[in-house]
Design an enzyme around this catalytic site. Structure first.
Site, PDB file in Angstrom:
ATOM      1  CE1 TYR A  46      -3.666  -2.491   0.251  1.00  0.00           C
ATOM      2  CE2 TYR A  46      -2.650  -3.243   2.291  1.00  0.00           C
ATOM      3  CZ  TYR A  46      -3.567  -3.413   1.278  1.00  0.00           C
ATOM      4  OH  TYR A  46      -4.407  -4.499   1.283  1.00  0.00           O
ATOM      5  CG  ASN A 103      -9.853   1.258  -0.662  1.00  0.00           C
ATOM      6  OD1 ASN A 103     -10.323   0.132  -0.457  1.00  0.00           O
ATOM      7  ND2 ASN A 103      -8.556   1.482  -0.758  1.00  0.00           N
ATOM      8  CG  HIS A 157     -12.760  -8.766  -0.419  1.00  0.00           C
ATOM      9  ND1 HIS A 157     -12.510  -8.480  -1.744  1.00  0.00           N
ATOM     10  CD2 HIS A 157     -11.734  -8.189   0.282  1.00  0.00           C
ATOM     11  CE1 HIS A 157     -11.367  -7.799  -1.846  1.00  0.00           C
ATOM     12  NE2 HIS A 157     -10.884  -7.605  -0.624  1.00  0.00           N
ATOM     13  CG  ASP A 165     -28.429  -4.539   0.430  1.00  0.00           C
ATOM     14  OD1 ASP A 165     -28.181  -4.955  -0.719  1.00  0.00           O
ATOM     15  OD2 ASP A 165     -28.950  -5.252   1.311  1.00  0.00           O
ATOM     16  CG  HIS A 211      -9.849  -2.393  -4.461  1.00  0.00           C
ATOM     17  ND1 HIS A 211     -10.281  -2.532  -3.161  1.00  0.00           N
ATOM     18  CD2 HIS A 211     -10.903  -2.698  -5.244  1.00  0.00           C
ATOM     19  CE1 HIS A 211     -11.540  -2.921  -3.165  1.00  0.00           C
ATOM     20  NE2 HIS A 211     -11.947  -3.022  -4.418  1.00  0.00           N
ATOM     21  CB  SER A 228      -3.284  -3.934  -3.683  1.00  0.00           C
ATOM     22  OG  SER A 228      -4.541  -4.431  -3.244  1.00  0.00           O
ATOM     23  NE  ARG A 266      -5.835  -9.510  -0.006  1.00  0.00           N
ATOM     24  CZ  ARG A 266      -6.032  -9.008   1.215  1.00  0.00           C
ATOM     25  NH1 ARG A 266      -6.929  -8.072   1.395  1.00  0.00           N
ATOM     26  NH2 ARG A 266      -5.327  -9.430   2.243  1.00  0.00           N
TER      27      ARG A 266
END
Ligand code: DQA
Length: 140
Positions: free
Chosen positions: A22, A73, A79, A86, A99, A101, A110
């Site tokens: 990151y 993010n 996941h 919702d 994201h 990564s 992921r």
């Protein structure tokens, strides 16, 4: 345009956790750069981070009528959080999933995002630039 840059669980540790994945810059520093980018394009950005799923849902709900778009993010919530999915589906504000990564080049869990089907689009794998590219998608 007014955008909400929304970060979920563990993103507050950016710059300290898993730096090889990151990067070494803090979320505060990244956010300052995103704010300057928005301003340079004649737009505005607000920022919110929470480790709590319900707070992320509330932020999405509250964005209705207040923001033109959300850059999200959600961290690991991406996941498996049907609640966040919702919330995104419940509002008319467009959401772009981000994201830092390349989640497809990492662990199998992921590779699944329960959020993507209700998002306008997704940007991933470009480090902090993923946020900038997602913001740009609103400005184009
Ligand atoms: C992340 C990827 C997620 O899988 C992970 O749980 C995160 C960060 C990213 O920005 O690459 O916390 O969303």
């Amino acid at each position: 345009m007014k955008l909400l840059i929304l970060n979920g669980v563990n993103l507050n540790l950016t710059g300290r956790r898993e730096q090889s994945v990151y990067g070494g810059e803090s979320l505060e520093k990244i956010n300052a750069e995103l704010a300057a980018f928005a301003r340079s394009k004649g737009h505005e950005a607000d920022f919110f981070q929470s480790n709590l799923e319900g707070e992320i849902c509330t932020a999405i709900q509250s964005a209705e009528g207040k923001y033109d778009g959300i850059v999200l993010n959600a961290g690991a919530y991406t996941h498996y959080s049907y609640a966040i999915r919702d919330a995104i589906a419940a509002v008319s504000v467009p959401v772009v999933e981000v994201h830092m990564s390349n989640v497809h080049a990492r662990e199998d869990f992921r590779r699944v995002s329960v959020l993507t089907p209700v998002c306008r689009g997704e940007v991933l794998g470009f480090g902090k630039k993923s946020y900038l590219l997602a913001m740009e998608s609103f400005f184009l």
